[in-house]
Design an enzyme around this catalytic site. Sequence first.
Site, PDB file in Angstrom:
ATOM      1  N   LYS A   1       0.839  -1.218   0.000  1.00 19.88           N
ATOM      2  CA  LYS A   1       0.000   0.000   0.000  1.00 19.88           C
ATOM      3  C   LYS A   1       0.866   1.258   0.000  1.00 19.88           C
ATOM      4  CE  LYS A   1      -2.973   0.667   3.566  1.00 19.88           C
ATOM      5  NZ  LYS A   1      -2.808   1.974   4.219  1.00 19.88           N
TER       6      LYS A   1
ATOM      7  N   GLY B   1      -5.237   7.831   5.652  1.00 22.49           N
ATOM      8  CA  GLY B   1      -4.319   8.781   6.287  1.00 22.49           C
ATOM      9  C   GLY B   1      -3.100   9.042   5.419  1.00 22.49           C
TER      10      GLY B   1
ATOM     11  N   SER C   1       7.002   8.925  12.528  1.00 22.71           N
ATOM     12  CA  SER C   1       5.953   8.795  11.510  1.00 22.71           C
ATOM     13  C   SER C   1       6.522   8.984  10.111  1.00 22.71           C
ATOM     14  CB  SER C   1       4.852   9.831  11.760  1.00 22.71           C
ATOM     15  OG  SER C   1       4.013   9.916  10.620  1.00 22.71           O
TER      16      SER C   1
ATOM     17  N   GLN D   1       4.706   9.116   7.574  1.00 18.26           N
ATOM     18  CA  GLN D   1       3.792  10.015   6.850  1.00 18.26           C
ATOM     19  C   GLN D   1       4.217  11.464   7.047  1.00 18.26           C
ATOM     20  OE1 GLN D   1      -0.178   8.947   8.093  1.00 18.26           O
ATOM     21  NE2 GLN D   1      -0.142   7.058   6.923  1.00 18.26           N
TER      22      GLN D   1
ATOM     23  N   ASP E   1       1.862  -1.435  11.783  1.00 16.40           N
ATOM     24  CA  ASP E   1       0.520  -1.813  11.305  1.00 16.40           C
ATOM     25  C   ASP E   1       0.178  -3.267  11.619  1.00 16.40           C
ATOM     26  OD1 ASP E   1       0.121   0.722  10.314  1.00 16.40           O
ATOM     27  OD2 ASP E   1       0.811   0.218   8.292  1.00 16.40           O
TER      28      ASP E   1
ATOM     29  N   ARG F   1      -7.810  -3.353   9.484  1.00 17.63           N
ATOM     30  CA  ARG F   1      -6.901  -4.299  10.144  1.00 17.63           C
ATOM     31  C   ARG F   1      -7.546  -4.962  11.361  1.00 17.63           C
ATOM     32  NH1 ARG F   1      -2.751  -3.786   6.730  1.00 17.63           N
ATOM     33  NH2 ARG F   1      -2.105  -1.681   6.178  1.00 17.63           N
TER      34      ARG F   1
END
Length: 437
Positions: A22, A94, A167, A169, A319, A397
């Site tokens: 992903k 996100g 993070s 992201q 995750d 998840r």
Amino acid sequence: MPAHRFLPRGPLTGRLRVPGDKSISHRSIMFGALAVGETRVTGLLEGEDVMATAAAMRAMGAQIEKSGDEWIIHGVGVGGLLQPEQALDMGNSGTSTRLLMGLVASHDITTSFTGDASLSKRPMGRVIDPLSLMGAHFEASPDGTLPLMMRGAQPAVPITYRLPVASAQVKSAVLLAGLNTPGITTVIEPVPTRDHSERMLRGFGAELEVEEVDGERIIRIHGEAELKPQQVEVPGDPSSAAFFIVAALITEGSDLVIENVGLNPTRAGIVEVLRQMGGSIEELDRREVGGEPVADLRVRHSALTGIEVDPSIAPSMIDEFPVFFVAAALANGTTTTSGLDELRVKESDRLSAMAAALTGAGVQVEESEDGLTIQGSGGEPLRGTSNSRTKTHLDHRIAMSMAVAGLASRDGVEVDDIAPIQTSFPNFMELLDRAAS
Ligand code: S3P
């Protein structure tokens, strides 16, 4: 809200291939959309999250279409994003939101971001802060959540930013803003997180350096960058593979090969921790796919032993904790985790969602501020849920983890909503049926 009852079954045998990674899929679309010319992507994850990224990049001027097995992207060039006519709907994703906020931050356009009920609760202040320092303007609710409107800065100001949270992201948002910012934008990462942005930006021709100083990573990107179109092959997603790894480990008689699993060291923590618990996971045919280490994994049913998980490994399996907690529930003895505050701000509060889900299925779980302590059943089937439903809180998840728990239960596990599985693993049900038939 389609509910589903996952019944005990197994063993898991044969070979399967999980969909594309992903994180890498999002990035291949974004970077292809910023390169001038034609980028071709194979193995792209066609889940809802990645499709939200594709729709947003189209709305900002890129051409993105599928032809046979390939996705073909015609980019607009760094600096060439157009102002979208409507709000960008980020759905549940996100990654799409935070990375695209980074891209928009150094373009002279105004953009609104909206999302579903889960995404609208998640903190965006962590990207608003550094992007504001670079000159972008925001209008968001006081708690820094979606919906929000932002106006990018042109030119943006290069910054040196030390990440206050581990993070990828946030790191990526700043680096992507740096692509169209004159000068050098620097991110200092005290704890390493997934490095797909760094690898792929280099692959697309950006000037990017990574230096390690006293265990910290210093990442510098030179703007304004020019990206060159690429042929990208996306490896299989280790986060999706994790559901099948745990399912095979806890289901008697299982012997399963999962092909083409990405094993980037910043993502492979789950394999290491499950091995520490006694899990038999063998790497076959280690190779490289799309600049990332990959192997086929042979996983056999194993007696697992509870452990204390070292919190420093958390970013490399962030995750995978929901499904890891299921493995712990079947282990012999106690498993303790800590340092997992970040799990509270994922698609759901994954500590409380998994504590409630496992307790509902008959597992003894204690929730602390930053982790769970789980008493394993020693391989005995979990009770399961007979007249309650696991609440998934729009979190793919949680749904897939409890599907795995259902396999190793007496009464099965009923999940309230399996629709969110579409965000990251559209053929999960089909693969589960095939492997555990
Ligand atoms: C991701 C980074 C992680 C992860 C998410 C994907 C990415 O989030 O949980 O599923 O692609 O960069 P954080 O960076 O917020 O930890």
